[in-house]
Write a protein that holds these residues in place. Sequence first.
Motif, mmCIF file in Angstrom:
data_model
loop_
_atom_site.group_PDB
_atom_site.id
_atom_site.type_symbol
_atom_site.label_atom_id
_atom_site.label_comp_id
_atom_site.label_asym_id
_atom_site.label_seq_id
_atom_site.Cartn_x
_atom_site.Cartn_y
_atom_site.Cartn_z
ATOM 1 N N ARG B 65 -32.494 30.752 -39.606
ATOM 2 C CA ARG B 65 -33.110 32.071 -39.698
ATOM 3 C C ARG B 65 -33.583 32.372 -41.123
ATOM 4 O O ARG B 65 -34.437 33.208 -41.340
ATOM 5 N N TYR B 66 -33.008 31.676 -42.083
ATOM 6 C CA TYR B 66 -33.350 31.943 -43.490
ATOM 7 C C TYR B 66 -34.242 30.874 -44.106
ATOM 8 O O TYR B 66 -34.579 30.942 -45.278
ATOM 9 N N ILE B 67 -34.584 29.886 -43.279
ATOM 10 C CA ILE B 67 -35.533 28.872 -43.753
ATOM 11 C C ILE B 67 -36.927 29.464 -43.538
ATOM 12 O O ILE B 67 -37.285 29.831 -42.420
ATOM 13 N N PRO B 68 -37.717 29.576 -44.595
ATOM 14 C CA PRO B 68 -38.998 30.265 -44.439
ATOM 15 C C PRO B 68 -39.987 29.500 -43.554
ATOM 16 O O PRO B 68 -39.857 28.277 -43.378
ATOM 17 N N ARG B 69 -40.919 30.247 -43.022
ATOM 18 C CA ARG B 69 -41.977 29.648 -42.202
ATOM 19 C C ARG B 69 -42.749 28.637 -43.056
ATOM 20 O O ARG B 69 -42.971 28.873 -44.238
ATOM 21 N N GLY B 70 -43.110 27.535 -42.433
ATOM 22 C CA GLY B 70 -43.846 26.522 -43.202
ATOM 23 C C GLY B 70 -42.929 25.517 -43.881
ATOM 24 O O GLY B 70 -43.391 24.675 -44.648
ATOM 25 N N VAL B 71 -41.626 25.626 -43.603
ATOM 26 C CA VAL B 71 -40.664 24.644 -44.140
ATOM 27 C C VAL B 71 -39.972 23.993 -42.948
ATOM 28 O O VAL B 71 -39.530 24.683 -42.029
ATOM 29 N N ASP B 72 -39.922 22.658 -42.950
ATOM 30 C CA ASP B 72 -39.240 21.952 -41.854
ATOM 31 C C ASP B 72 -37.743 21.937 -42.123
ATOM 32 O O ASP B 72 -37.318 21.639 -43.248
ATOM 33 N N PHE B 73 -36.985 22.234 -41.092
ATOM 34 C CA PHE B 73 -35.525 22.221 -41.239
ATOM 35 C C PHE B 73 -34.948 21.155 -40.317
ATOM 36 O O PHE B 73 -35.169 21.190 -39.096
ATOM 37 N N ILE B 74 -34.245 20.202 -40.898
ATOM 38 C CA ILE B 74 -33.646 19.121 -40.106
ATOM 39 C C ILE B 74 -32.129 19.285 -40.150
ATOM 40 O O ILE B 74 -31.539 19.422 -41.227
ATOM 41 N N THR B 75 -31.514 19.291 -38.975
ATOM 42 C CA THR B 75 -30.055 19.372 -38.903
ATOM 43 C C THR B 75 -29.516 17.959 -38.727
ATOM 44 O O THR B 75 -29.693 17.348 -37.671
#
Lengths: 180, 410
Positions: B65-75
């Motif tokens: 929820r806190y990763i901004p739009r336009g940034v890929d988040f990999i778990t």
Amino acid sequence: MLNANDQGGHVDVTAPADLAVTLAEINRKLDAVVEVTEDLGRQLESFEDLREDLVPIAHEGILIAYRKLHELEQAGVIDFLKESAGVFHTISTSFTQEDVKALGDNVVHILRTVRSLTQPEVLDLADKAAGALREAPAEPLGRIGLLRSFRDPEVRKGLTMFLAVLREMGGEAESEESAT
Amino acid sequence: MKKLLILGAGTAGTMMAAKMRRNLDRDDWEITVVDQDDRHIYQPGLLFIPFSIYRTRDVIKPRSRYIPRGVDFITSEIDVIEPDRNRVRLSGGVELEYDFLVIATGSRIVPEETEGLTEEGWQETAFDFYTLDGAARLEGALEAWEGGRLVLNVVEMPIKCPIAPIEFVCLADWYLTEKGVRDKTEILYATPLEGAFTKPRASAMLGDILDKKNIKVEGLYSAGSVDGANGVLKSWDEREISYDLLVTIPTHMGSETIERSDMGDELSFVPTNKNTLQADGFENIFVLGDATDLPSSKAGSVAHFQGEVLEENLLRAIMGRPLVNEFDGHANCFIETGFGKAVLIDFNYDVEPLPGKYPVPGVGPLSLLGESEMNHWGKMAFRWIYWNMLLKGAEIPGVESRMSMAGKWS
């Protein structure tokens, strides 16, 4: 492009090529709607977080304010402030706006005067003068007594100071006259 | 397309993702953040859980929820960094290449490093509160507490948030007083430091507070082992402290990824330039937050101040310009002292905490190196600032990355 029939509510797609463009456009707009909805959701959550954190703080703050007001009331500070309000009212109704402006213009001069008047030697002199007034003989001095007093070094010193003050006041009055 | 890779989506990593997404053109730069899970914990809130001030759900939100739009988040778990190949390998075999790398993998507690600590009595009479699980279990133990000897031990430095142990014993004093069992409880703070804190003036001030609360300090105490069966803490110099309840701040280490990558010191913290935040020996790698080996505190405020310097330096590095030596070790921390009051300290590498007013000189409203209710409210309001400003990389009005002497009385 889509041509919506306003009366029938139908959508008339004029050509297959247009359909792809239209679907892409709808997709783009839906993405935008999703983004806006997400942003709104986050803002709502932020407000809810703020409420959740601020309410207990405000509650604590109000209780502390009540306690401090109670302490002030018990110490008589609130009654003093209430009475002071009457004093401020009297002061404010006794002076005009021009008086306050003049006060502002002369505040440095006034403070310098207060500082001069509160120097230890001046206060000492005032104290001695007040003592002398209290101890002055009830009967006025006769002519001989006055002449004898002029021989007293302390009287002569006092007169010298008195004359110096008179000279200063005379000079001030003269400069005011020439200014007008 | 150039690639910025950020390892870790804690305070430091999330904040940097937001800052750099605003700075770097989306058409030219791909930003990726990797973390092992999607659970962001508000770590300053862990302190409050044992005292039932916060519940566990009050300190958790999804990282995504806190990763901004336009940034890929990999778990994913991060296996290893290969700095010579500008590449990071994830545990599932995925390889990520980068042009610039930000290491924000934080620190972790390693209770296993202390002999006997995790054996008999662990999570029964010996607890930590630096993990969500530990803090929740400790809440249960304190609820059931009826008196005895409560010992808080810092095993060794450095630790996250060096003032948290002091806050814990102060809050314990308040909590047990409210509970009506303070007079049946002895509180002891055993620390490897000489006094209550690392800096002399603050240490003296905090030492006085502890003294007034009848909290004893056992200084220069390096815990070597724990005998959980008999409730005894033993130091390397063979001083024994018996306890009924042990609250431990275990040894801290950097991420296992750093250990596997052979990029860390003996505690797996990454050697970092103390002013530029560039990793020693690597021009395109920067380090932020708890993962560094810097002598600054391991705290959210430090990550925030570092973030502003790193933002500038990353942009400079991208443009091939010289880096600025701007990070001065600035830290500020609220120290909860119980009964609705707190102390605020503000310091850096060179200047120890001083008394004064913050952030507006002479006005405050916060008091430096002095107890006040306003400081406590500041601490409680910080949670909102954390989620809504700090993590989003927003500037906090009146708070600068470089420490200011304005408002301080030397």
